[in-house]
Design a protein around this motif. Structure first.
Motif, PDB file in Angstrom:
ATOM      1  N   GLY A 532      12.067  12.434  11.905  1.00  0.00           N
ATOM      2  CA  GLY A 532      11.242  13.123  10.925  1.00  0.00           C
ATOM      3  C   GLY A 532      10.027  12.304  10.527  1.00  0.00           C
ATOM      4  N   VAL A 533       9.400  12.682   9.418  1.00  0.00           N
ATOM      5  CA  VAL A 533       8.267  11.945   8.847  1.00  0.00           C
ATOM      6  C   VAL A 533       8.795  11.101   7.697  1.00  0.00           C
ATOM      7  N   THR A 534       8.538   9.812   7.757  1.00  0.00           N
ATOM      8  CA  THR A 534       8.959   8.918   6.677  1.00  0.00           C
ATOM      9  C   THR A 534       7.866   8.887   5.619  1.00  0.00           C
ATOM     10  N   PRO A 535       8.184   9.239   4.372  1.00  0.00           N
ATOM     11  CA  PRO A 535       7.134   9.291   3.334  1.00  0.00           C
ATOM     12  C   PRO A 535       6.577   7.915   3.002  1.00  0.00           C
ATOM     13  N   ASP A 536       5.337   7.903   2.507  1.00  0.00           N
ATOM     14  CA  ASP A 536       4.738   6.650   2.032  1.00  0.00           C
ATOM     15  C   ASP A 536       5.385   6.207   0.726  1.00  0.00           C
ATOM     16  N   ILE A 537       5.640   7.164  -0.148  1.00  0.00           N
ATOM     17  CA  ILE A 537       6.332   6.910  -1.408  1.00  0.00           C
ATOM     18  C   ILE A 537       7.577   7.786  -1.424  1.00  0.00           C
ATOM     19  N   THR A 570      -9.505   8.608   9.052  1.00  0.00           N
ATOM     20  CA  THR A 570     -10.589   9.058   8.164  1.00  0.00           C
ATOM     21  C   THR A 570     -10.378   8.608   6.720  1.00  0.00           C
ATOM     22  N   GLY A 571      -9.265   7.932   6.441  1.00  0.00           N
ATOM     23  CA  GLY A 571      -8.987   7.509   5.076  1.00  0.00           C
ATOM     24  C   GLY A 571      -8.386   6.109   5.034  1.00  0.00           C
ATOM     25  N   ASN A 572      -8.201   5.612   3.809  1.00  0.00           N
ATOM     26  CA  ASN A 572      -7.688   4.250   3.634  1.00  0.00           C
ATOM     27  C   ASN A 572      -6.469   4.215   2.722  1.00  0.00           C
ATOM     28  N   VAL A 573      -5.632   5.250   2.801  1.00  0.00           N
ATOM     29  CA  VAL A 573      -4.490   5.348   1.902  1.00  0.00           C
ATOM     30  C   VAL A 573      -3.583   4.128   2.018  1.00  0.00           C
ATOM     31  N   ALA A 574      -3.461   3.557   3.238  1.00  0.00           N
ATOM     32  CA  ALA A 574      -2.554   2.420   3.444  1.00  0.00           C
ATOM     33  C   ALA A 574      -2.877   1.262   2.503  1.00  0.00           C
ATOM     34  N   LEU A 580       0.179   2.053  -5.527  1.00  0.00           N
ATOM     35  CA  LEU A 580       0.819   3.341  -5.820  1.00  0.00           C
ATOM     36  C   LEU A 580       2.328   3.157  -6.024  1.00  0.00           C
ATOM     37  N   GLN A 581       2.934   2.325  -5.177  1.00  0.00           N
ATOM     38  CA  GLN A 581       4.375   2.097  -5.276  1.00  0.00           C
ATOM     39  C   GLN A 581       4.741   1.409  -6.580  1.00  0.00           C
ATOM     40  N   SER A 582       3.981   0.389  -6.958  1.00  0.00           N
ATOM     41  CA  SER A 582       4.300  -0.350  -8.187  1.00  0.00           C
ATOM     42  C   SER A 582       4.106   0.533  -9.417  1.00  0.00           C
ATOM     43  N   ARG A 583       3.063   1.353  -9.427  1.00  0.00           N
ATOM     44  CA  ARG A 583       2.858   2.270 -10.552  1.00  0.00           C
ATOM     45  C   ARG A 583       3.987   3.303 -10.621  1.00  0.00           C
ATOM     46  N   HIS A 584       4.377   3.823  -9.450  1.00  0.00           N
ATOM     47  CA  HIS A 584       5.484   4.791  -9.385  1.00  0.00           C
ATOM     48  C   HIS A 584       6.769   4.165  -9.916  1.00  0.00           C
ATOM     49  N   ASP A 585       7.095   2.969  -9.452  1.00  0.00           N
ATOM     50  CA  ASP A 585       8.341   2.296  -9.868  1.00  0.00           C
ATOM     51  C   ASP A 585       8.383   2.099 -11.379  1.00  0.00           C
ATOM     52  N   ALA A 586       7.260   1.647 -11.926  1.00  0.00           N
ATOM     53  CA  ALA A 586       7.215   1.395 -13.371  1.00  0.00           C
ATOM     54  C   ALA A 586       7.348   2.691 -14.164  1.00  0.00           C
ATOM     55  N   ARG A 587       6.725   3.744 -13.667  1.00  0.00           N
ATOM     56  CA  ARG A 587       6.733   5.021 -14.393  1.00  0.00           C
ATOM     57  C   ARG A 587       8.131   5.650 -14.412  1.00  0.00           C
ATOM     58  N   VAL A 588       8.789   5.710 -13.236  1.00  0.00           N
ATOM     59  CA  VAL A 588      10.078   6.401 -13.175  1.00  0.00           C
ATOM     60  C   VAL A 588      11.181   5.616 -13.880  1.00  0.00           C
ATOM     61  N   GLN A 589      10.977   4.296 -14.000  1.00  0.00           N
ATOM     62  CA  GLN A 589      11.977   3.472 -14.676  1.00  0.00           C
ATOM     63  C   GLN A 589      12.141   3.888 -16.133  1.00  0.00           C
ATOM     64  N   SER A 590      11.050   4.352 -16.717  1.00  0.00           N
ATOM     65  CA  SER A 590      11.088   4.742 -18.132  1.00  0.00           C
ATOM     66  C   SER A 590      10.998   6.250 -18.330  1.00  0.00           C
ATOM     67  N   ASP A 591      11.146   6.997 -17.240  1.00  0.00           N
ATOM     68  CA  ASP A 591      11.069   8.458 -17.319  1.00  0.00           C
ATOM     69  C   ASP A 591      12.487   9.025 -17.403  1.00  0.00           C
ATOM     70  N   PRO A 592      12.897   9.539 -18.567  1.00  0.00           N
ATOM     71  CA  PRO A 592      14.273  10.033 -18.713  1.00  0.00           C
ATOM     72  C   PRO A 592      14.590  11.200 -17.778  1.00  0.00           C
ATOM     73  N   ASP A 593      13.602  12.074 -17.527  1.00  0.00           N
ATOM     74  CA  ASP A 593      13.830  13.201 -16.619  1.00  0.00           C
ATOM     75  C   ASP A 593      14.145  12.710 -15.213  1.00  0.00           C
ATOM     76  N   ASP A 683      -2.685   8.741  -9.620  1.00  0.00           N
ATOM     77  CA  ASP A 683      -2.910   7.308  -9.386  1.00  0.00           C
ATOM     78  C   ASP A 683      -3.829   7.102  -8.182  1.00  0.00           C
ATOM     79  N   GLU A 684      -3.594   7.900  -7.130  1.00  0.00           N
ATOM     80  CA  GLU A 684      -4.429   7.783  -5.929  1.00  0.00           C
ATOM     81  C   GLU A 684      -5.893   8.062  -6.270  1.00  0.00           C
ATOM     82  N   ALA A 685      -6.131   9.138  -7.024  1.00  0.00           N
ATOM     83  CA  ALA A 685      -7.506   9.474  -7.415  1.00  0.00           C
ATOM     84  C   ALA A 685      -8.110   8.371  -8.277  1.00  0.00           C
TER      85      ALA A 685
END
Length: 697
Positions: A532-537, A570-574, A580-593, A683-685
Motif C-alpha cells: 500500500g501507500v505508507t503515510p507521511d504522518i 514539484t514540492g518540498n513536503v519532505a 509536522l510530526q513534532s507538532r502533530h505529536d505534541a497536539r494529540v498528546q493533549s487532545d482528549p478526543d 501546520d503545512e500551510a
C-alpha cells in the motif's frame, strides 16, 4: 453480490435440536446459459488474465474451498460429513466447467439451503425455553479456522450458544423476555423465509465469485443485476423514481427520497411508505410484491427514462388493513449526489491565526464511460467534479486543500490520473505493466495545475487502487502530505469484458467479467501491491490488517518494483515532515478526543485478540459497566447520543425513525481523525508561509 454473506449477516445466532416438520426448500438447478457462461469465462480467463492460471485440478480444489467458505465462513452450517462428501468432487470442477456441467456447486448449495432451514427452525424451537445466564461459558466469535461440527449434537450446542448470545445482547439492551422472544422469532423466521427465495442466479453468482477470485482477488464475474449495479456506481446515475428502498417485515419500504427525483417532486411518497404492488405503464396490471425480494422489486421499479411506473402504496401511518393508494410516477435520470465529491471548509487555529482548510471528500473515482464515448461534453466524472469544487474553494479563500479518500475503493484509472493532474499539471502519474511485460507510463496532461497551494491526502485501510495511485503520485512528487493509515495494497488494474459481445450474442445472457489485465507501479518504481501507500504522518485506524487489505488474500500478487519513470518533484513536503510530526505529536498528546480514539482502538484490538465472548450475564454487565464508565465523560455520552451503543437489534428490527436517527447520529459524530488531518495541513500551510520569510532574513 455475494448472497450467502448477506444472508449470514442477517442472523447472528441460533439453536438446539428437535425442530418442526416444514416443507423442504426448493431444489435449485443450473440453467443452460449459466453453464455456457462459466465455460466461456474459463476460456477467456485462461488466455487473457494478467496472472495466468490454468483450469486444472489444483484450481478446481481452490474453487471448491472458496465456494464452501463463501457459504459457511464460520463453519456453523455444514457438518463434517457434508464436507467429506463434497470433497469427493474437489478435483472435478475443472472438467465439469469444460463440459458445461454445474451440478457440483448446485448440489452443494441445495445441501446448504436445507441446513439453513434446519437451523432456523431449530432456533425458533429453542426460543420456547429460557437460558441460564449464571453459567460460566464462552462463545467463540472466530470460527473460520475451527473444524466443522462432527455430530448433530455438537452442532446443536454451537447453535445454542449463538442463540443464547443473541438473547443476552437484547437483554443487556433492556428488552424483556417476551420482547426478546418475539424479536428473535421474527428474525429467524425472516432468515428462514429468505432461504426459500434463493434462485439459480444466486447460486451461479456465488460459484462464479469463487471461481474468479481463485484466479486473483480482484477478478470478478457480474451477472445481469451485479453488472447493472456496477454501471450505476461508475456513472453515478440511474433511471428510476429516486427513492432509497429497504426491506422491512416483508414490505419494500421507502427509507429516503432523493432530492429532485420524481418521487420527491410528486409529493405523493413519504419516508416509511410501503410499496405493496408495482405496475408498468399507465394501464398495466399491478403485481403484488409483498414478500418479494428487494432486488427484484428494485428491478421492477427501474426502467426507461420517460416511462410510467405505478405503485400500490400502503401509507407509513396506516395499519396492515389500512387504505392503499395508487401513485403514478414518470421515471427519470437520478443523479446519486451523495456518492459524488463534496466539499466542506474547516477552521483551524494555529497560534494566533485561524486557517481555513478546504476538505473534498471523494467516495469513488467515478466516470460516465458511456457518455464520454458518445462525446457528451458534460459527462460526469470525479476529476471534473473536484476541479469545480477547487474553483469554489479558491473563491472562498482557503489556505490548504485536503482530499479525503478514506474508504474509497477506487474506480476509473483515467480519473486517478486526471485528479493528480489537478495538482501537478502535467507529468507521469503511474506506470502500467501488462501480461506481456511491456511497461507504459501514463501521464497527466494539464497546462497548469488547478490548485497550486498547500494540499494533502487523507487515506485509510479502505483506500484502494485508484486512491492509492493518486496518493502515491502526490507523495512521489512531494506535492502534498499524506496522512492516515497504510492503504489497502491493491496494485492491479482490471477491465470489464462483456461476454455476450465477445461471442456476438444478440441478447444479454452471459454477463460480464472484470479481469485483471495489468499491474501498476509508482513513478518511483515501487508498487502499492501488498504494501500500500505508507503515510507521511500516521494516524490510528480501526481496521484489522489480518482480515482486511491485500495481505489478507492468500493468492495476492507479490510486491515488486521496476525502473523509476522520469519525473521532477514539484514540492518540498519532505523537508517539512520533521516539524509536522513534532507538532502533530505534541497536539494529540493533549487532545482528549484523540486519546479517546486510541482507547477505543485498543479496546477493539483486545476484543479481536480475545476471540471469545462470555455468556455469563454478570460478567457481561461488568464489561458493559466498564465501557459506560469509560464513555460517560465524553460529550456525546452526556448528550445521550452514543450512536455505537449495542441494543442487540439489527437495523430492520428498530423502527425506521429510530434507525434513521442512529444513522444521523453517526454522521454527526465528531470526526477526530479528519480534524487532526486538517490541523496537520494547517501546520503545512503555516510552515510553507514562514519558510520564505526565514530565507529572506
Amino acid at each position: 453480490m455475494r448472497i450467502p454473506y448477506v444472508f449470514l449477516g442477517a442472523f447472528l445466532a441460533i439453536a438446539q435440536s428437535a425442530y418442526a416438520e416444514v416443507a423442504p426448500p426448493p431444489v435449485l438447478a443450473p440453467q443452460k446459459q449459466q453453464a455456457q457462461a462459466a465455460e466461456l469465462s474459463a476460456r477467456f480467463l485462461t488466455r487473457f488474465s494478467y496472472k495466468s492460471v490454468p483450469l486444472d485440478d489444483a484450481l478446481s480444489a481452490k474453487i471448491m474451498d472458496r465456494f464452501i467458505k463463501s457459504l459457511d465462513p464460520d463453519r456453523v452450517i455444514f457438518l463434517q460429513a457434508d464436507i467429506d462428501k463434497f470433497m469427493s468432487d474437489r478435483s472435478k470442477i475443472d472438467d465439469a466447467i469444460e463440459r458445461e456441467d454445474l451440478k457440483i456447486p448446485f448440489a452443494i448449495f441445495n445441501v446448504y439451503e436445507q441446513r439453513i432451514v434446519d437451523r432456523m427452525n431449530y432456533a425458533r424451537n429453542l426460543l420456547k425455553q429460557g437460558f441460564d445466564f449464571s453459567v460460566q461459558e464462552d462463545y467463540s466469535l472466530l470460527r473460520e479456522k475451527e473444524p466443522w461440527p462432527q455430530t448433530e449434537a455438537e452442532s446443536d450446542d454451537l447453535w445454542r450458544k449463538r442463540v443464547k448470545n443473541d438473547w443476552l445482547r437484547l437483554k443487556l439492551g433492556g428488552k424483556t423476555d417476551s420482547a426478546i422472544r418475539e424479536t428473535l422469532d421474527k428474525r429467524y423466521a425472516n432468515a428462514l423465509d429468505r432461504a426459500y427465495k434463493y434462485k439459480s442466479d444466486d447460486v451461479f453468482q456465488s460459484f462464479m465469485d469463487a471461481y474468479t477470485t481463485s484466479i486473483d482477488p480482484h477478478t470478478d464475474y457480474f451477472g445481469a443485476t451485479a453488472s447493472a449495479d456496477f454501471d450505476i456506481a461508475m456513472k453515478l446515475s440511474l433511471v428510476g423514481i429516486g427513492a432509497v428502498l429497504q426491506e422491512r417485515d416483508d414490505y419494500t419500504t421507502v427509507r429516503e427520497l432523493v432530492p429532485g427525483g420524481p418521487a420527491e417532486l410528486s409529493g405523493k411518497l413519504s419516508v416509511g411508505d410501503r410499496i405493496t404492488g408495482v405496475g408498468q405503464g399507465k394501464n398495466g396490471p399491478i403485481k403484488e410484491v409483498v414478500g418479494t425480494r428487494l432486488d427484484e422489486v428494485v428491478q421492477m421499479i427501474r426502467g426507461k427514462k420517460g416511462s410510467v411506473v405505478r405503485l400500490d402504496i400502503l401509507p407509513a401511518d396506516a395499519g396492515a388493513e389500512g387504505t392503499h393508494r395508487i401513485v403514478s410516477l414518470v421515471r427519470d435520470k437520478i443523479n446519486l449526489e451523495k456518492q459524488a465529491a463534496q466539499k466542506t471548509v474547516l477552521s483551524v487555529k494555529v497560534g494566533e491565526a485561524t486557517r481555513k482548510i478546504g476538505v473534498i471528500t471523494l467516495p469513488a473515482f467515478y466516470e460516465d464511460f458511456e457518455a464520454r464515448r458518445k462525446g457528451d461534453k458534460d459527462y460526469r466524472s470525479a476529476s471534473r467534479d473536484v476541479a469545480k469544487l477547487l474553483g469554489e474553494l479558491k473563491q472562498e479563500g482557503v489556505d490548504s486543500v485536503l482530499i479525503d479518500v478514506r474508504n474509497n475503493g477506487g474506480g476509473s484509472l483515467d480519473e486517478a490520473i486526471d485528479l493528480t493532474g489537478l495538482f501537478i499539471g502535467s507529468g507521469p502519474v503511474v506506470q502500467q505493466r501488462g501480461s506481456d511485460g511491456k511497461v507504459t507510463v501514463r501521464s497527466a496532461d494539464f497546462r497548469t495545475p488547478v490548485w497550486t497551494g498547500p494540499m494533502g491526502v487523507l487515506i485509510n485501510r479502505g483506500s484502494a487502487s485508484a486512491s492509492e495511485i493518486f496518493a502515491a503520485a502526490i507523495q512521489d512528487y512531494g506535492r502534498g502530505v499524506i496522512v492516515g493509515e497504510p492503504s489497502f495494497g491493491k496494485g492491479t488494474v482490471q477491465t470489464v469484458v462483456n461476454l455476450d459481445q465477445m461471442v456476438r450474442n444478440s441478447k444479454p445472457e452471459f454477463g460480464e467479467l472484470k479481469v485483471t489485465i495489468s499491474q501498476f507501479f509508482r513513478i518511483n518504481g515501487g508498487t502499492t501491491q501488498l504494501r500500500g501507500v505508507t503515510p507521511d504522518i500516521s494516524l490510528p485506524g480501526f481496521s484489522d490488517p489480518k482480515s482486511f487489505g491485500e495481505m489478507s488474500y492468500d493468492n495476492a500478487l507479490p510486491w515488486t518494483e521496476l525502473k523509476p519513470a522520469k519525473y521532477a518533484p514539484t514540492g518540498n513536503v519532505a523537508t517539512l515532515l520533521p516539524s509536522l510530526q513534532s507538532r502533530h505529536d505534541a497536539r494529540v498528546q493533549s487532545d482528549p478526543d484523540f486519546q479517546r480514539v486510541l482507547e477505543d482502538i485498543a479496546d477493539l484490538k483486545a476484543q479481536r485478540e480475545k476471540g471469545v465472548i462470555s455468556l455469563n450475564e454478570a460478567k457481561r454487565r461488568e464489561e458493559a459497566t466498564a465501557r459506560e464508565n469509560r464513555l460517560k465523560s465524553r460529550p456525546e455520552a452526556n448528550n445521550g447520543e452514543d450512536p455505537d451503543v449495542d441494543d442487540g437489534l439489527q437495523a430492520n428490527e428498530r423502527s425506521l425513525s429510530a434507525d434513521i436517527a442512529m444513522e444521523n447520529a453517526r454522521k454527526k459524530a465528531k470526526d477526530v481523525l479528519l480534524n487532526e488531518a486538517a490541523a496537520i495541513l494547517s501546520d503545512e500551510a503555516d510552515l510553507k508561509e514562514s519558510a520564505p520569510k526565514a530565507a529572506t532574513k
